[in-house]
Design a protein around this motif. Structure first.
Motif, PDB file in Angstrom:
ATOM      1  N   ALA A  13      50.081  48.123  23.876  1.00 29.69           N
ATOM      2  CA  ALA A  13      49.390  49.068  24.986  1.00 29.69           C
ATOM      3  C   ALA A  13      48.905  50.157  24.585  1.00 29.69           C
ATOM      4  N   ALA A  14      49.607  50.981  23.652  1.00 27.92           N
ATOM      5  CA  ALA A  14      49.165  52.062  23.103  1.00 27.92           C
ATOM      6  C   ALA A  14      47.992  51.906  22.299  1.00 27.92           C
ATOM      7  N   ARG A  15      48.165  51.032  21.596  1.00 26.79           N
ATOM      8  CA  ARG A  15      46.810  50.706  20.652  1.00 26.79           C
ATOM      9  C   ARG A  15      45.432  50.454  21.385  1.00 26.79           C
ATOM     10  N   MET A  16      45.824  49.869  22.748  1.00 26.21           N
ATOM     11  CA  MET A  16      44.556  49.454  23.558  1.00 26.21           C
ATOM     12  C   MET A  16      44.429  50.464  24.147  1.00 26.21           C
ATOM     13  N   GLY A  17      44.808  51.548  24.458  1.00 22.63           N
ATOM     14  CA  GLY A  17      44.496  52.831  24.856  1.00 22.63           C
ATOM     15  C   GLY A  17      44.922  53.163  26.169  1.00 22.63           C
ATOM     16  N   ALA A  18      45.994  52.684  26.506  1.00 27.53           N
ATOM     17  CA  ALA A  18      46.728  53.003  27.820  1.00 27.53           C
ATOM     18  C   ALA A  18      47.367  54.182  27.733  1.00 27.53           C
ATOM     19  N   GLY A  19      47.224  55.086  28.775  1.00 30.19           N
ATOM     20  CA  GLY A  19      47.369  56.665  28.758  1.00 30.19           C
ATOM     21  C   GLY A  19      48.739  56.622  29.397  1.00 30.19           C
ATOM     22  N   ILE A  20      49.072  55.768  29.934  1.00 28.22           N
ATOM     23  CA  ILE A  20      50.434  55.607  30.779  1.00 28.22           C
ATOM     24  C   ILE A  20      51.100  54.153  30.502  1.00 28.22           C
ATOM     25  N   ILE A  21      52.508  54.120  30.187  1.00 33.35           N
ATOM     26  CA  ILE A  21      53.075  53.124  29.785  1.00 33.35           C
ATOM     27  C   ILE A  21      54.306  52.964  30.649  1.00 33.35           C
ATOM     28  N   GLU A  22      54.610  51.729  31.128  1.00 31.96           N
ATOM     29  CA  GLU A  22      56.024  51.490  32.082  1.00 31.96           C
ATOM     30  C   GLU A  22      57.124  51.064  31.464  1.00 31.96           C
ATOM     31  N   CYS A  23      58.270  51.676  31.937  1.00 32.74           N
ATOM     32  CA  CYS A  23      59.613  50.950  31.701  1.00 32.74           C
ATOM     33  C   CYS A  23      60.152  50.724  33.066  1.00 32.74           C
ATOM     34  N   ASP A  24      60.374  49.596  33.159  1.00 32.72           N
ATOM     35  CA  ASP A  24      61.215  49.163  34.457  1.00 32.72           C
ATOM     36  C   ASP A  24      62.732  49.522  34.085  1.00 32.72           C
ATOM     37  N   VAL A  25      63.193  50.224  35.019  1.00 34.45           N
ATOM     38  CA  VAL A  25      64.700  51.044  34.711  1.00 34.45           C
ATOM     39  C   VAL A  25      65.788  50.137  35.517  1.00 34.45           C
TER      40      VAL A  25
END
Length: 410
Positions: free
Chosen positions: A89-101
């Motif tokens: 996701a980061a390599r594709m430019g996502a500025g925000i990434i989700e962790c469902d907790v």
């Protein structure tokens, strides 16, 4: 500061640095996001018109953007909520990434979409000593089933598992067959050794990737208080405490919950985090919310805003409808939310699979206007320009990164 406290602080910082270094040592991060061929494929499949013409002329540069949220990472092709999915996701430019907790039996926080999804997202059923601890053992009945929860096992046991693509085979006769159920439009190409993440590990990794955070407090599937005194409030506080302990600014954290009470608890106890908290919409399931009928929106948009809700997170279909010409336009629900001063974050692009038959759940209010994969970008354009969403969750963040970059969005 005492010598003992100083030593403890140094040790903690050393552990954090070592964790981040270990996670980052085998990652090669591009200087600019790499969107790959999929966005261009979607453009090629669009209906002819000004939007297709504009996007077809866009060749970059592409930029990381907070408009692009990695939904469970990059779950279209990578096992969700894994190191590999977050890095993609980061390599594709996502500025925000989700962790469902959610939490383990010993109350440790881990990243899983559901407390009880281990039987469809990990290899637990093929690890006999851990499968024996599942809430419901594998059953090869007419409709094969199982139920394995993070609350069934400890953190140490959770660490023994590997992730796989979410899916199951309802016709299975063995646990191995049951876990071989990836939808045909996804892939198992990258699913041989998905690395599960604790919540703390996700924070360290996502920070090292230069992205922001959107943890979702998942609804417990066990009675609360759990294990005697672990209340919903302790659980909600524990999730945000992890960001404070890691020194993450509240402005970089978009805490989410489908439970309005969780969001209001943060409004009361963590006002800085609450400024970016997201109330996820599922009242259409629980109380019959109809996007075209304001009388079914309880609380109303104005009431949500007055209670301290800053951001509303609805599924795509609730924000869109068709006008009398069959064109995709904002729904009354979306217009009312914006009028009340609520920001909107949508979910989830690229999750319905192929769109040649109108899509599924996420496009159900506009299905008659959807007949090709390129409509993904048409829908996104209406959401961005006419609805005015703040950001979009996507199972393939390259698509949202591509669109935001081509449109000059931040």
């Amino acid at each position: 500061m005492s010598a003992r406290h100083r030593s403890a602080l140094i040790a903690a910082l050393g552990l954090l640095t070592a964790t981040m270094s270990a996670m980052a040592q085998d990652m090669v991060m591009p200087r600019e996001p790499q969107v790959g061929p999929r966005p261009f494929h979607l453009v090629d499949k669009m209906k002819d018109g000004p939007l297709k013409q504009q996007l077809s002329q866009c060749t970059g540069p592409f930029r990381k953007t907070d408009f692009s949220i990695g939904h469970r990472g990059a779950a279209l092709e990578f096992p969700e909520h894994t190191k590999e999915s977050y890095v993609a996701a980061a390599r594709m430019g996502a500025g925000i990434i989700e962790c469902d907790v959610t939490f383990t039996r010993d109350r440790e926080l881990v990243c899983r979409h559901s407390q009880c999804d281990l039987h469809t997202t990990t290899n637990i059923l093929t690890v006999p000593e851990l499968a024996a601890k599942c809430s419901q053992a594998f059953s090869p009945a007419d409709a094969a089933s199982a139920k394995c929860c993070t609350s069934d096992i400890t953190l140490a046991e959770f660490r023994r598992l590997t992730a796989k693509m979410d899916g199951f085979n309802a016709d299975a006769r063995t646990p191995e067959e049951y876990q071989n159920g990836t939808p045909r439009w996804r892939t198992d190409l990258y699913a041989n050794s998905g690395t599960l993440m604790t919540h703390d590990e996700s924070i360290a990794l996502i920070r090292s990737l230069g992205a922001k955070f959107t943890p979702e407090l998942k609804a417990p599937e066990v009675p609360m208080p759990f294990d005697g005194d672990y209340t919903q409030q302790k659980y909600a506080s524990q999730m945000l405490d992890a960001y404070k302990k890691a020194g993450i600014p509240p402005s970089d954290v978009f805490a989410q919950s489908f439970n309005l009470a969780d969001v209001l608890y943060w409004v009361k106890t963590e006002p800085e985090f609450a400024k970016h908290a997201v109330y996820l919409e599922e009242r259409y399931e629980k109380q019959g919310l109809d996007p075209g009928k304001p009388e079914t929106w309880k609380p109303s948009m104005a009431e949500l805003k007055a209670q301290g809700v800053a951001i509303l997170g609805p599924p795509i279909w609730t924000m869109l409808t068709l006008n009398d010409k069959g064109e995709i336009v904002p729904s009354e629900y979306a217009k009312a939310a914006k009028a009340a001063g609520l920001d909107l974050i949508g979910w989830s692009l690229e999750r319905d699979g192929p769109l040649h038959k109108g899509g599924g759940f996420y496009h159900k209010s506009i299905r008659s206007a959807i007949d090709r994969d390129g409509d993904t970008l048409t829908v996104l354009d209406v959401l961005a320009k006419q609805v005015g969403i703040r950001a979009m969750f996507s199972d393939w963040p390259a698509t949202t990164t591509f669109y935001a970059s081509c449109m000059g969005m931040k």
